[in-house]
Design a protein around this motif. Structure first.
Motif, mmCIF file in Angstrom:
data_model
loop_
_atom_site.group_PDB
_atom_site.id
_atom_site.type_symbol
_atom_site.label_atom_id
_atom_site.label_comp_id
_atom_site.label_asym_id
_atom_site.label_seq_id
_atom_site.Cartn_x
_atom_site.Cartn_y
_atom_site.Cartn_z
ATOM 1 N N LEU A 172 0.980 4.110 -2.867
ATOM 2 C CA LEU A 172 0.728 5.526 -2.576
ATOM 3 C C LEU A 172 1.924 6.393 -2.951
ATOM 4 O O LEU A 172 1.756 7.507 -3.462
ATOM 5 C CB LEU A 172 0.344 5.716 -1.112
ATOM 6 C CG LEU A 172 -0.992 5.086 -0.689
ATOM 7 C CD1 LEU A 172 -1.236 5.288 0.797
ATOM 8 C CD2 LEU A 172 -2.148 5.623 -1.509
ATOM 9 N N LYS B 169 -6.845 6.101 -2.559
ATOM 10 C CA LYS B 169 -7.424 5.808 -1.242
ATOM 11 C C LYS B 169 -8.931 5.575 -1.367
ATOM 12 O O LYS B 169 -9.474 4.655 -0.747
ATOM 13 C CB LYS B 169 -7.141 6.946 -0.266
ATOM 14 C CG LYS B 169 -5.714 6.988 0.239
ATOM 15 C CD LYS B 169 -5.514 8.164 1.190
ATOM 16 C CE LYS B 169 -4.098 8.233 1.723
ATOM 17 N NZ LYS B 169 -3.901 9.426 2.581
ATOM 18 N N THR C 34 -13.905 12.302 -3.052
ATOM 19 C CA THR C 34 -12.630 12.978 -2.788
ATOM 20 C C THR C 34 -12.734 14.495 -2.758
ATOM 21 O O THR C 34 -11.853 15.164 -2.228
ATOM 22 C CB THR C 34 -11.588 12.608 -3.860
ATOM 23 O OG1 THR C 34 -12.082 13.011 -5.141
ATOM 24 C CG2 THR C 34 -11.283 11.122 -3.847
ATOM 25 N N ASN D 89 0.831 -1.192 0.000
ATOM 26 C CA ASN D 89 0.000 0.000 0.000
ATOM 27 C C ASN D 89 0.871 1.250 0.000
ATOM 28 O O ASN D 89 0.608 2.195 -0.740
ATOM 29 C CB ASN D 89 -0.928 -0.022 1.218
ATOM 30 C CG ASN D 89 -1.939 1.098 1.199
ATOM 31 O OD1 ASN D 89 -2.097 1.787 0.207
ATOM 32 N ND2 ASN D 89 -2.627 1.277 2.293
ATOM 33 N N LYS D 90 1.921 1.263 0.829
ATOM 34 C CA LYS D 90 2.818 2.421 0.885
ATOM 35 C C LYS D 90 3.506 2.624 -0.459
ATOM 36 O O LYS D 90 3.615 3.748 -0.947
ATOM 37 C CB LYS D 90 3.858 2.241 1.995
ATOM 38 C CG LYS D 90 4.762 3.467 2.132
ATOM 39 C CD LYS D 90 5.835 3.274 3.146
ATOM 40 C CE LYS D 90 6.794 4.429 3.280
ATOM 41 N NZ LYS D 90 6.921 5.384 2.218
ATOM 42 N N VAL E 173 -3.151 10.255 -5.003
ATOM 43 C CA VAL E 173 -3.177 9.547 -3.720
ATOM 44 C C VAL E 173 -4.608 9.468 -3.203
ATOM 45 O O VAL E 173 -5.071 8.407 -2.763
ATOM 46 C CB VAL E 173 -2.246 10.228 -2.690
ATOM 47 C CG1 VAL E 173 -2.439 9.641 -1.305
ATOM 48 C CG2 VAL E 173 -0.792 10.110 -3.121
ATOM 49 N N GLU E 174 -5.329 10.583 -3.281
ATOM 50 C CA GLU E 174 -6.721 10.611 -2.799
ATOM 51 C C GLU E 174 -7.611 9.684 -3.618
ATOM 52 O O GLU E 174 -8.467 8.994 -3.066
ATOM 53 C CB GLU E 174 -7.273 12.044 -2.823
ATOM 54 C CG GLU E 174 -6.627 12.961 -1.809
ATOM 55 C CD GLU E 174 -6.679 12.419 -0.387
ATOM 56 O OE1 GLU E 174 -7.753 11.973 0.054
ATOM 57 O OE2 GLU E 174 -5.617 12.415 0.279
ATOM 58 N N GLU F 114 -9.548 2.223 -2.974
ATOM 59 C CA GLU F 114 -9.288 1.129 -2.031
ATOM 60 C C GLU F 114 -10.488 0.899 -1.128
ATOM 61 O O GLU F 114 -10.843 -0.242 -0.847
ATOM 62 C CB GLU F 114 -8.050 1.438 -1.171
ATOM 63 C CG GLU F 114 -6.752 1.247 -1.890
ATOM 64 C CD GLU F 114 -5.545 1.602 -1.030
ATOM 65 O OE1 GLU F 114 -5.621 2.554 -0.220
ATOM 66 O OE2 GLU F 114 -4.529 0.895 -1.169
ATOM 67 N N LYS F 115 -11.121 1.991 -0.688
ATOM 68 C CA LYS F 115 -12.281 1.867 0.191
ATOM 69 C C LYS F 115 -13.494 1.319 -0.551
ATOM 70 O O LYS F 115 -14.176 0.433 -0.068
ATOM 71 C CB LYS F 115 -12.642 3.233 0.793
ATOM 72 C CG LYS F 115 -11.743 3.655 1.919
ATOM 73 C CD LYS F 115 -12.167 4.994 2.478
ATOM 74 C CE LYS F 115 -11.147 5.505 3.468
ATOM 75 N NZ LYS F 115 -11.359 6.913 3.795
#
Length: 188
Positions: free
Chosen positions: A10, A26, A43, A6-7, A22-23, A29-30
């Motif tokens: 990102l 994220k 976002t 994940n890191k 990045v947003e 992913e959710k």
């Protein structure tokens, strides 16, 4: 998704498209799967920017979509999801490209002698260029002195070695033990 993966994802997103990428990642992913409009709403990023980020991720092989046609309106909706199977391959390719660039920079730094006036922001000139300017800075007119690039060369060598170890092209150097040092002294 594993924390390290994940890191890395990102970090790559930041490199490719900044905070907005990045947003978007994220949010994806959710949600697992979403349209560009849903991602824009989640976002707070403009839909055109979200689309740009999604296509950037798609070009890198990090996002995919499925196209579904609405039977009533005839419009197509694109449902996006992350595709991280190729992430290690993508990261490796990017590191290989960085390694190649660093080796070219090292070659350039070690094959030339540079001259510089010592003023921050002023150019480093090769011997031939310095000669053209009669060893005077083309910006401020100060006398050019030989530029000591040993620190730059050492930094490049260090980063190259780190990358080669990361990529598995070179083994990590072992720290010599006391015993091997004392044997070396006895032999001399």
């Amino acid at each position: 998704m594993a924390r390290r993966k994940n890191k890395e994802l990102l970090d790559l997103a930041m490199e490719l498209g900044g905070e907005e990428a990045v947003e978007v990642i994220k949010a994806l992913e959710k949600k697992k799967e979403a349209t560009d409009e849903e991602l824009a709403e989640t976002t707070g990023i403009r839909v055109n920017t979200v689309r740009k980020v999604l296509y950037l991720l798609y070009d890198q092989g990090l996002a995919e979509f499925k196209r579904i046609r609405d039977k009533e309106t005839g419009w197509y909706y694109y449902y996006w999801h992350l595709e991280t199977k190729r992430l290690p391959e993508i990261l490796r390719a990017r590191k290989m490209a960085e390694l190649k660039k660093l080796k070219e920079m090292l070659e350039e730094e070690t094959s030339e002698i540079y001259y510089w006036c010592g003023t921050e922001g002023h150019p480093k000139l090769t011997f031939d260029e310095a000669m053209e300017y009669e060893f005077q800075c083309p910006i401020c007119g100060k006398m050019l002195m030989q530029y000591d690039n040993t620190e730059v060369v050492e930094d490049l060598k260090k980063r190259i070695e780190e990358l080669e170890i990361e990529l598995g092209l070179k083994k990590k150097p072992r720290k010599s033990s006391r015993r091997s040092k004392s044997k070396g002294k006895e032999a001399s």
